[in-house]
Motif scaffolding. Structure first.
Motif, PDB file in Angstrom:
ATOM      1  N   HIS A 147      13.212  78.911   6.642  1.00 42.44           N
ATOM      2  CA  HIS A 147      13.665  77.975   5.256  1.00 42.44           C
ATOM      3  C   HIS A 147      13.651  78.939   4.143  1.00 42.44           C
ATOM      4  N   ASP A 178      16.930  75.179   2.295  1.00 43.54           N
ATOM      5  CA  ASP A 178      17.618  74.677   3.504  1.00 43.54           C
ATOM      6  C   ASP A 178      16.951  75.494   4.485  1.00 43.54           C
ATOM      7  N   TRP A 179      16.968  74.866   5.625  1.00 46.69           N
ATOM      8  CA  TRP A 179      16.707  75.581   6.944  1.00 46.69           C
ATOM      9  C   TRP A 179      17.945  76.066   7.758  1.00 46.69           C
ATOM     10  N   SER A 197      23.361  76.532   7.070  1.00 41.82           N
ATOM     11  CA  SER A 197      22.025  76.162   7.307  1.00 41.82           C
ATOM     12  C   SER A 197      22.184  74.517   7.775  1.00 41.82           C
ATOM     13  N   ARG A 198      21.320  73.886   7.771  1.00 41.35           N
ATOM     14  CA  ARG A 198      21.131  72.393   8.472  1.00 41.35           C
ATOM     15  C   ARG A 198      21.698  71.172   7.572  1.00 41.35           C
ATOM     16  N   ASP A 203      12.795  69.164   4.620  1.00 38.21           N
ATOM     17  CA  ASP A 203      12.055  68.653   5.919  1.00 38.21           C
ATOM     18  C   ASP A 203      13.373  69.054   7.034  1.00 38.21           C
ATOM     19  N   TRP A 204      12.689  69.573   8.203  1.00 35.34           N
ATOM     20  CA  TRP A 204      13.197  69.754   9.365  1.00 35.34           C
ATOM     21  C   TRP A 204      13.467  68.317  10.171  1.00 35.34           C
ATOM     22  N   ARG A 205      14.761  68.050  10.140  1.00 37.59           N
ATOM     23  CA  ARG A 205      15.182  66.619  10.803  1.00 37.59           C
ATOM     24  C   ARG A 205      16.207  66.986  12.041  1.00 37.59           C
ATOM     25  N   ASN A 206      16.269  66.075  12.928  1.00 39.34           N
ATOM     26  CA  ASN A 206      17.027  66.360  14.090  1.00 39.34           C
ATOM     27  C   ASN A 206      18.385  65.781  13.734  1.00 39.34           C
TER      28      ASN A 206
END
Lengths: 360, 207
Positions: A147, A178-179, A197-198, A203-206
């Motif tokens: 992160h 961001d992750w 990044s995601r 938050d780490w979200r799927n």
């Protein structure tokens, strides 16, 4: 002991269920402090015996009042800031791990960032949590995993996490953290960072459909002036019902020049949110005392948008701030942010914020 | 409920406040290694090794005994020493220190050999107009190769013969003196706080 935290993983990050849990966290940290000797030195505690390891507890209280409606609210945060350099026995550094975990409690914060569930939320946030691995000699290439800050604009060289003073990234890009994975390096007279990044932010979200590609390259004159060029492209989940995703693109230019005890900072970005044009700009002048314990600054911020088939609409703000650092533990700050121009559907606000931060 | 009571919060804050260690007022994510300066001071280096150590009140007292000035309390806390490496061969020591200048703090990156003689220096941060004058080879050659005792002798005997581009310029002369004091302080702090680490490091590489 961890049960008393009663944190629940909702799939969108770690949330503490209610305010009393925040106080339990406070008690846990206080009891932890009793398990360590007072006025610890490097040889006194098991934590200090870890090679190349820094750790600091970080507590802050931020009362704020919206002056036009006399609306009072406050934010408290409590966290641990850690920094560990891994080295090989016979060679150089392998990489650096930074973990910053903070419990943050909102108290009647009506205009809260979207990653909070409501005005009274309590939440655990991993602010900067990444490992930067050395890949090539002479600092040419490192790989950062975790992160981290999105490499864009002035924010890259200015640490504003947990401070009143902010630059454009939160309002321009939607988030500043961001992750993901980033390649970064330094060269004589400059540096670069390129990240994938995601697109999930705090938050780490799927969520396999969102992502961000961002990068920044800078040149400096050795020690006083920096100019940077940034790019950003994101496929991001929208918070509005009108569209599921936003395609966000930006090109940005930033500069930082020093003269005597004055600094001049500027950043501008242009781009699109789907088909809406957007221009964001920030100008800052700051002045500090000779020992740099006092800093005051003024910022002018402009955000202009032009939806398809409509005319330009602008939000313009000014911020006047002061920061006092009496010693290595305390930072006292104040900032007054005043809306100069707002969009037709909004009302002007004037916000006074104060912050006391204690690191020990 | 006890957790909701103000008295509970006050007791917790008081408990926390007794656990006071020398901290660093800025968040650790803002820490930056002087990467390009390390390779500027040791151009043959391919990597560097960090050694984090505490500069405490004991170090402050020892510096006061050996020099006619002391460390400021804001200089206490954990700091990083860097060893410039060429593959597995140590080339020298890099230590960055801050000094008060006319327009704010000046951050000086010092290079030393393992006998603690000055190899060279550069600025990481400097707002003084005379910084470029002090970066010229004429001033740098004045302090290169000198130990802390030789530098102390320069200050004590007022034997500083400034190069022509510095002499007569009051700001530049003041900055030159600040630099010499910084070199002495950095060498002493390194010798006092990192000596065990450096000895262990040297022994490991001699074997």
């Amino acid at each position: 002991m961890m049960d008393s935290f009663a944190v629940c993983n909702s799939g969108e990050g770690l949330y503490v269920k209610n305010a009393s849990k925040f106080n339990q966290c406070l008690l846990f940290l206080a009891l932890l402090s009793l398990s360590l000797p007072t006025f610890a030195t490097d040889n006194d505690t098991w934590l200090s015996s870890i090679e190349n390891f820094r750790y600091t507890a970080d507590v802050s209280v931020r009362p704020q009042v919206e002056l036009k409606q006399n609306d009072y609210s406050h934010i408290e945060s409590l966290g641990i800031d850690t920094h560990k350099v891994f080295t090989s026995k016979s060679g150089g550094d392998i990489g650096t791990l930074i973990i910053q975990g903070y419990f943050t409690k909102l108290n009647d914060i009506k205009m809260h960032p979207p990653f909070y569930s409501g005005p009274e939320d309590v939440k655990f946030i991993c602010r900067i949590c990444n490992f930067n691995l050395v890949v090539m000699d002479r600092g040419k290439l490192n790989l950062r995993l975790g992160h981290a800050e999105i490499p864009f604009g002035l924010e890259y060289n200015q640490d504003t996490n947990g401070t009143l003073r902010q630059y454009s990234n939160p309002r321009d890009l939607g988030n500043k953290l961001d992750w993901g994975l980033a390649a970064n390096g330094k060269f004589s007279g400059g540096g670069y960072e390129l990240s994938l990044s995601r697109g999930v932010g705090i938050d780490w979200r799927n969520d396999g459909q969102s992502y961000i590609v961002a990068g920044r390259i800078e040149r400096n004159n050795g020690y006083s002036s920096v100019i940077g060029l940034s790019g950003f492209y994101g496929h991001l989940r929208s918070s509005t019902a009108s569209t599921e995703f936003i395609k966000r693109s930006r090109i940005g230019l930033d500069a930082h020049i020093q003269w005597r005890n004055l600094s001049f900072l500027a950043e501008v970005s242009v781009g699109e949110d789907n088909d809406s044009d957007r221009v964001t700009a920030l100008l800052e002048t700051d002045i500090h005392s000779k020992n740099e314990k006092w800093l005051s600054y003024i910022q002018l911020k402009n955000t202009s948008t032009k939806p398809v088939g409509a005319s330009w609409d602008t939000i313009r703000q000014s911020s006047l701030g002061v920061r006092f650092t009496p010693d290595n533990s305390w930072t006292l700050s104040g900032q007054w942010t005043h809306d100069l121009a707002v969009m037709d559907s909004m009302s002007k606000k004037s916000m006074l914020e104060l912050q006391a931060r204690f690191r020990f | 409920m006890i957790f909701q009571r103000p008295l509970f919060k006050i007791i917790c804050w008081l408990l926390l406040s007794i656990w006071v260690t020398p901290a660093y007022s800025i968040a650790y994510c803002a820490l930056r290694d002087p990467v390009t300066k390390i390779y500027a001071l040791f151009p043959e280096a391919t990597s560097y090794k960090s050694i984090v150590h505490m500069i405490d009140a004991e170090t402050q007292d020892q510096v006061s005994l050996k020099a006619q000035f002391s460390l400021h309390k804001d200089e206490l806390g954990q700091h990083t020493l860097y060893i410039a490496m060429k593959d597995k061969e140590p080339l020298g020591i890099i230590h960055s220190r801050s000094e008060a200048g006319l327009w704010g703090l000046i951050e000086i990156v010092w290079g030393f050999d393992f006998d603690m003689n000055v190899v060279d220096f550069t600025f990481q941060r400097c707002r003084e107009t005379s910084c470029p004058l002090l970066m010229t080879s004429s001033f740098r050659s004045l302090i290169k190769g000198k130990s802390s005792s030789e530098l102390r002798a320069m200050l004590d005997d007022d034997k500083i013969v400034y190069p022509p581009n510095v002499a007569g310029n009051k700001d530049a002369e003041a900055l030159a003196t600040t630099l010499i004091r910084s070199a002495i302080k950095t060498a002493l702090v390194t010798e006092i706080s990192w000596r065990d680490d450096l000895d262990a490091f040297s022994n490991m590489h001699i074997q």
